[in-house]
Design a protein around this motif. Sequence first.
Motif, PDB file in Angstrom:
ATOM      1  N   MET B 111       0.724  -1.366   0.130  1.00 37.44           N
ATOM      2  CA  MET B 111       0.071   0.018  -0.256  1.00 37.44           C
ATOM      3  C   MET B 111       1.020   1.240  -0.035  1.00 37.44           C
ATOM      4  O   MET B 111       1.973   1.244   0.746  1.00 37.44           O
ATOM      5  CB  MET B 111      -0.952  -0.101   1.179  1.00 37.44           C
ATOM      6  CG  MET B 111      -2.144  -0.922   0.986  1.00 37.44           C
ATOM      7  SD  MET B 111      -2.996  -1.259   2.686  1.00 37.44           S
ATOM      8  CE  MET B 111      -4.099   0.136   2.790  1.00 37.44           C
ATOM      9  N   GLU B 114      -0.330   7.155   1.151  1.00 35.31           N
ATOM     10  CA  GLU B 114      -1.630   7.722   1.116  1.00 35.31           C
ATOM     11  C   GLU B 114      -2.573   6.662   1.856  1.00 35.31           C
ATOM     12  O   GLU B 114      -3.376   7.060   2.573  1.00 35.31           O
ATOM     13  CB  GLU B 114      -2.150   8.088  -0.288  1.00 35.31           C
ATOM     14  CG  GLU B 114      -3.451   8.800  -0.339  1.00 35.31           C
ATOM     15  CD  GLU B 114      -3.948   9.164  -1.789  1.00 35.31           C
ATOM     16  OE1 GLU B 114      -3.385   8.744  -2.814  1.00 35.31           O
ATOM     17  OE2 GLU B 114      -5.052   9.565  -1.686  1.00 35.31           O
ATOM     18  N   ALA B 119      -6.095   4.777   5.542  1.00 36.06           N
ATOM     19  CA  ALA B 119      -7.094   3.445   5.817  1.00 36.06           C
ATOM     20  C   ALA B 119      -8.025   3.792   6.870  1.00 36.06           C
ATOM     21  O   ALA B 119      -9.101   3.475   6.681  1.00 36.06           O
ATOM     22  CB  ALA B 119      -6.164   2.411   6.061  1.00 36.06           C
ATOM     23  N   PRO B 120      -7.603   4.383   8.094  1.00 35.80           N
ATOM     24  CA  PRO B 120      -8.688   4.526   9.051  1.00 35.80           C
ATOM     25  C   PRO B 120      -9.945   5.605   8.584  1.00 35.80           C
ATOM     26  O   PRO B 120     -10.904   5.228   8.773  1.00 35.80           O
ATOM     27  CB  PRO B 120      -7.992   5.518  10.195  1.00 35.80           C
ATOM     28  CG  PRO B 120      -6.571   4.965  10.073  1.00 35.80           C
ATOM     29  CD  PRO B 120      -6.413   4.660   8.491  1.00 35.80           C
ATOM     30  N   GLU B 122     -10.686   5.859   5.398  1.00 37.06           N
ATOM     31  CA  GLU B 122     -11.652   4.952   4.212  1.00 37.06           C
ATOM     32  C   GLU B 122     -12.512   4.089   5.308  1.00 37.06           C
ATOM     33  O   GLU B 122     -13.792   3.800   4.626  1.00 37.06           O
ATOM     34  CB  GLU B 122     -10.590   4.165   3.407  1.00 37.06           C
ATOM     35  CG  GLU B 122     -11.272   4.270   2.186  1.00 37.06           C
ATOM     36  CD  GLU B 122     -10.514   3.177   1.339  1.00 37.06           C
ATOM     37  OE1 GLU B 122      -8.900   3.180   1.452  1.00 37.06           O
ATOM     38  OE2 GLU B 122     -10.847   2.637   0.352  1.00 37.06           O
ATOM     39  N   GLU B 134      -6.395  15.339   1.240  1.00 31.48           N
ATOM     40  CA  GLU B 134      -6.004  16.639   1.910  1.00 31.48           C
ATOM     41  C   GLU B 134      -5.653  16.314   3.468  1.00 31.48           C
ATOM     42  O   GLU B 134      -4.621  16.889   4.171  1.00 31.48           O
ATOM     43  CB  GLU B 134      -6.976  17.662   1.922  1.00 31.48           C
ATOM     44  CG  GLU B 134      -6.471  18.858   0.765  1.00 31.48           C
ATOM     45  CD  GLU B 134      -7.851  19.467   0.373  1.00 31.48           C
ATOM     46  OE1 GLU B 134      -8.536  20.083   1.243  1.00 31.48           O
ATOM     47  OE2 GLU B 134      -8.207  19.798  -0.726  1.00 31.48           O
ATOM     48  N   VAL B 137      -2.313  14.472   4.025  1.00 23.63           N
ATOM     49  CA  VAL B 137      -1.208  15.199   3.629  1.00 23.63           C
ATOM     50  C   VAL B 137      -1.034  16.091   4.887  1.00 23.63           C
ATOM     51  O   VAL B 137       0.129  16.605   5.542  1.00 23.63           O
ATOM     52  CB  VAL B 137      -1.281  16.461   2.472  1.00 23.63           C
ATOM     53  CG1 VAL B 137      -0.496  17.251   2.207  1.00 23.63           C
ATOM     54  CG2 VAL B 137      -1.293  15.519   1.229  1.00 23.63           C
ATOM     55  N   ALA B 147       3.715  16.088   1.483  1.00 27.31           N
ATOM     56  CA  ALA B 147       2.828  15.554   0.229  1.00 27.31           C
ATOM     57  C   ALA B 147       3.621  14.675  -0.813  1.00 27.31           C
ATOM     58  O   ALA B 147       3.182  13.883  -1.380  1.00 27.31           O
ATOM     59  CB  ALA B 147       2.148  16.759  -0.327  1.00 27.31           C
ATOM     60  N   GLN B 148       5.023  15.167  -0.746  1.00 26.83           N
ATOM     61  CA  GLN B 148       5.807  14.361  -1.791  1.00 26.83           C
ATOM     62  C   GLN B 148       5.952  12.878  -1.345  1.00 26.83           C
ATOM     63  O   GLN B 148       6.632  12.215  -2.290  1.00 26.83           O
ATOM     64  CB  GLN B 148       7.433  15.105  -1.930  1.00 26.83           C
ATOM     65  CG  GLN B 148       8.178  14.903  -0.793  1.00 26.83           C
ATOM     66  CD  GLN B 148       7.813  16.041   0.594  1.00 26.83           C
ATOM     67  OE1 GLN B 148       6.610  16.453   0.435  1.00 26.83           O
ATOM     68  NE2 GLN B 148       8.802  16.145   1.413  1.00 26.83           N
ATOM     69  N   TYR B 151       2.877   8.883  -2.443  1.00 18.87           N
ATOM     70  CA  TYR B 151       2.451   7.768  -3.279  1.00 18.87           C
ATOM     71  C   TYR B 151       3.929   6.813  -3.270  1.00 18.87           C
ATOM     72  O   TYR B 151       3.984   5.994  -4.144  1.00 18.87           O
ATOM     73  CB  TYR B 151       2.386   8.172  -4.884  1.00 18.87           C
ATOM     74  CG  TYR B 151       1.357   9.127  -5.056  1.00 18.87           C
ATOM     75  CD1 TYR B 151       0.014   8.656  -4.788  1.00 18.87           C
ATOM     76  CD2 TYR B 151       1.554  10.408  -5.209  1.00 18.87           C
ATOM     77  CE1 TYR B 151      -0.983   9.390  -4.676  1.00 18.87           C
ATOM     78  CE2 TYR B 151       0.518  11.174  -5.281  1.00 18.87           C
ATOM     79  CZ  TYR B 151      -0.938  10.935  -5.194  1.00 18.87           C
ATOM     80  OH  TYR B 151      -2.001  11.734  -4.970  1.00 18.87           O
ATOM     81  N   ARG B 169      -0.901   7.479  11.072  1.00 16.86           N
ATOM     82  CA  ARG B 169      -2.002   6.373  10.726  1.00 16.86           C
ATOM     83  C   ARG B 169      -2.626   6.258  12.114  1.00 16.86           C
ATOM     84  O   ARG B 169      -4.181   6.470  11.990  1.00 16.86           O
ATOM     85  CB  ARG B 169      -1.626   5.034  10.259  1.00 16.86           C
ATOM     86  CG  ARG B 169      -2.572   4.107  10.373  1.00 16.86           C
ATOM     87  CD  ARG B 169      -2.266   2.648   9.802  1.00 16.86           C
ATOM     88  NE  ARG B 169      -1.281   1.975  10.470  1.00 16.86           N
ATOM     89  CZ  ARG B 169      -0.637   0.978  10.229  1.00 16.86           C
ATOM     90  NH1 ARG B 169      -1.002   0.376   9.255  1.00 16.86           N
ATOM     91  NH2 ARG B 169       0.010   0.497  11.051  1.00 16.86           N
TER      92      ARG B 169
END
Lengths: 292, 322
Positions: B111, B114, B119-120, B122, B134, B137, B147-148, B151, B169
């Motif tokens: 994963m 992001e 995950a929480p 979502e 957002e 970030v 933010a970099q 991914y 998280r």
Amino acid sequence: MSQPKKEKIQKASYAREVIDKLKAHKLAILGLCIWVLEILIVVFLPMIMNLDPYVSDYAAFDAPPSDTHILGTDSIGRDLFARLIYGGRTSLLVGILSTMISLIIGVPLGLLAGYYRGIVETVIMRVADVFMSFPSIVLILVLVSVLGPSIWSVTIVIGVLGWTSFARLIYANVLSVMEKEYVESARAVGTSDFWTIVKYILPNALPPILITVTFQTASAIITESSLSFLGMGVQPPEASWGNMLHDAQSITILSRSPWVWLPPGLAIVVTVLSINFFGDGVRDALDPKMKI
Amino acid sequence: MKNEILIETKQLTKYFVGKKSLFNLHPKSVKAVDGVNLKIHEGEVLGLVGESGCGKSTLGRTILRLLPATSGEVLYRGQDILKFDKKQMWEMRRKMQIIFQDSYSSLNPRMTVEDLVGAPLEVFKEGTKEQRRERVVEMLEEVGLGAQHLYRFPHEFSGGQRQRIGIARALILNPDLVVCDEPVSALDVSVRAQVLNLMRTLQKKKGLTYLFISHDLSVVKHISDRVAVMYLGRVVELADRDELYRNPLHPYTQALLSAIPIPDTNRRRNRIVLSGDVPNPYNPPAGCHFHLRCSRVCESCKESAPALREVAPGHWVACQFA
């Protein structure tokens, strides 16, 4: 650290990375190319060329390769090139389809057994043991003769009997993945069983399976060939690589007419090898930890 | 502590029972957590120390119901969460989070950051995908990432950065309680201080409550408000941090504290070296679990286990001599 604009950050997509890694794997690309080429030829060539695998040329029995018959003819005068192409259709179809069937049955069962343990595990894995304790070729022979030999019965029987290897592999992988703390972390944030399996367990347990998928496809092609060779698979006059070899059983043909058995034999070898190379590459490419 | 009690455990026990089989009709059980009574106040950091295998991690996981308790109660603002059904417990997950020790294995390698940090969000279907991103970030920036990193995959980060991802998280849903299960013991010393300070800053800023599990006494001293000491499944001493480190009353705590190295060659002091090993948890000694290794052992120690009692305001000890 410069503050990059949020919308400017490009998503270096995972798919992109996988493709890049796959490209670097020369053998895998070679395997893929051969495989795709094979499928294209087998599917589209009969539409372009006028090939008839069933009609006999009464002017040429057991004829060596010539202008009219590129690969020669068999003992009843059928064009061997046409039979090779049509035989490829059956062999590839049986290989791919039966592996799909095994996968569809085996992967969910293995996941359930590994995730829920207990009684689910006992039932599924012991049934798998029962399946595996039969000598598969004998069982396949019996089932095919009960169902009546045809492409479809061969595909289904090979597919259904093949689920155990996927189930066992997935099960073993799930057991090891379940030990990882990220599965616990999924539970800690309240992820449901379904999403835990789909997002945390499956992606980590599946990649080693890919190599098995390719092996299984290859071995299904071989099993179909052996069945046809034994006369229990694809029935004449329909062609498959296996029953083309079956036609070459006699010692005279083996020694005097190599054009009858060499092309289908080579076709099987090349197909199986290219599938295996491709599977090897895909497995490596799917692993995010693997550097090119 | 004037604050309200956030979490209280009452006689919480967790036994790991061996598998019953034809050849083993009465399997032995490990009493990993053996009747623990703890109160965690809102907004405090409660340090939980003890040696390997004493049950501190098990206690943390049992409080979160990541492990099923054998008996006892876990009260969250007075409600027993062990009696909650699946739906209620799911709602509770929003309020209680965990930071794991091993950031290698606690982040799903397939994963992206992001998805990991989000995950929480979502799971609890918070906002749209854009809003969630957002929020992720913002959270990343709070833990010193940005933010970099959205991914990237976990293996692209160093240990300290991965632990920051784990912290992000755990904190993204603004939980009340965070169980920190040895969050810095896998990090090397230079990074450890950074991560600890980050955790302390975030705790103060957001008014979080930590149950901070560690075997490292100096780490616990640095971050905790109060400290509980565990030995073989039981809490043996509980006090305010300064009180505990200045005036340890339980012989086990005294031995533990005497083992902290002091970087001063001129100072000599009495190092209490415990004899023997930790008893086999399959077969703990009767009475006080510590009596086999205790310097002040007497007959009654071997018979009955002393309960935690308050010897000074806020200072609880489970030893009859204290």
